[in-house]
Write a protein that holds these residues in place. Structure first.
Motif, PDB file in Angstrom:
ATOM      1  N   SER A   2      63.542  46.414  34.060  1.00  0.00           N
ATOM      2  CA  SER A   2      64.435  45.386  33.528  1.00  0.00           C
ATOM      3  C   SER A   2      64.391  45.417  32.013  1.00  0.00           C
ATOM      4  O   SER A   2      63.393  45.712  31.398  1.00  0.00           O
ATOM      5  CB  SER A   2      64.056  44.009  34.067  1.00  0.00           C
ATOM      6  N   SER A   3      65.527  45.098  31.447  1.00  0.00           N
ATOM      7  CA  SER A   3      65.630  45.109  29.992  1.00  0.00           C
ATOM      8  C   SER A   3      65.349  43.728  29.436  1.00  0.00           C
ATOM      9  O   SER A   3      65.285  42.746  30.161  1.00  0.00           O
ATOM     10  CB  SER A   3      67.030  45.569  29.590  1.00  0.00           C
ATOM     11  N   GLU A   7      65.874  39.828  30.995  1.00  0.00           N
ATOM     12  CA  GLU A   7      64.849  38.795  30.943  1.00  0.00           C
ATOM     13  C   GLU A   7      65.368  37.533  30.264  1.00  0.00           C
ATOM     14  O   GLU A   7      64.909  36.444  30.544  1.00  0.00           O
ATOM     15  CB  GLU A   7      63.605  39.324  30.230  1.00  0.00           C
ATOM     16  N   ALA A   8      66.354  37.683  29.364  1.00  0.00           N
ATOM     17  CA  ALA A   8      66.896  36.545  28.647  1.00  0.00           C
ATOM     18  C   ALA A   8      68.004  35.837  29.443  1.00  0.00           C
ATOM     19  O   ALA A   8      68.421  34.747  29.070  1.00  0.00           O
ATOM     20  CB  ALA A   8      67.439  36.985  27.292  1.00  0.00           C
ATOM     21  N   GLU A  12      71.812  31.057  36.353  1.00  0.00           N
ATOM     22  CA  GLU A  12      73.237  30.975  36.669  1.00  0.00           C
ATOM     23  C   GLU A  12      73.995  32.194  36.167  1.00  0.00           C
ATOM     24  O   GLU A  12      74.895  32.701  36.844  1.00  0.00           O
ATOM     25  CB  GLU A  12      73.855  29.688  36.104  1.00  0.00           C
ATOM     26  N   GLN A  13      73.625  32.682  34.989  1.00  0.00           N
ATOM     27  CA  GLN A  13      74.288  33.875  34.451  1.00  0.00           C
ATOM     28  C   GLN A  13      74.019  35.084  35.354  1.00  0.00           C
ATOM     29  O   GLN A  13      74.933  35.838  35.677  1.00  0.00           O
ATOM     30  CB  GLN A  13      73.781  34.183  33.048  1.00  0.00           C
ATOM     31  N   ALA A  14      72.757  35.264  35.732  1.00  0.00           N
ATOM     32  CA  ALA A  14      72.396  36.398  36.586  1.00  0.00           C
ATOM     33  C   ALA A  14      73.076  36.277  37.943  1.00  0.00           C
ATOM     34  O   ALA A  14      73.596  37.264  38.484  1.00  0.00           O
ATOM     35  CB  ALA A  14      70.881  36.484  36.744  1.00  0.00           C
ATOM     36  N   VAL A  48      66.001  39.263  38.675  1.00  0.00           N
ATOM     37  CA  VAL A  48      66.038  38.174  37.692  1.00  0.00           C
ATOM     38  C   VAL A  48      66.161  36.840  38.414  1.00  0.00           C
ATOM     39  O   VAL A  48      65.414  35.892  38.127  1.00  0.00           O
ATOM     40  CB  VAL A  48      67.206  38.372  36.687  1.00  0.00           C
ATOM     41  N   CYS A  49      67.078  36.761  39.372  1.00  0.00           N
ATOM     42  CA  CYS A  49      67.256  35.518  40.134  1.00  0.00           C
ATOM     43  C   CYS A  49      65.992  35.152  40.885  1.00  0.00           C
ATOM     44  O   CYS A  49      65.578  33.982  40.896  1.00  0.00           O
ATOM     45  CB  CYS A  49      68.420  35.660  41.115  1.00  0.00           C
TER      46      CYS A  49
END
Length: 80
Positions: A2-3, A7-8, A12-14, A48-49
């Protein structure tokens, strides 16, 4: 792998990006290379989620344990 950008990402975005990746894969019409790239991106977004959800669960568990310790009750004693 993962970049830092992944991680940032917020949950909701992911999640929203993952939904779009799945939509594109289900729609078809992409080359094998594009499909593989989408699938790999989807895997990263799912991680990420999962990290966000695991973190939320840990915070919730800690808060419940703290509340239980303060009130002197065991976990699950309020259920009927």
């Amino acid at each position: 792998m993962s970049s830092k950008v992944d991680e940032a990402l917020g949950y909701e975005q992911a999640r929203d990006e993952l939904i779009e990746v799945v939509r594109r894969l289900e729609a078809g019409g992409t080359t094998l290379e594009e499909s593989l790239a989408l699938w790999e991106r989807g895997e990263e977004l799912a991680k990420v989620c999962r990290r966000w959800l695991e973190g939320a669960r840990a915070r919730l568990d800690a808060a419940l344990a703290e509340e239980s310790a303060q009130t002197g009750t065991g976990a699950g004693t309020e259920q009927e």
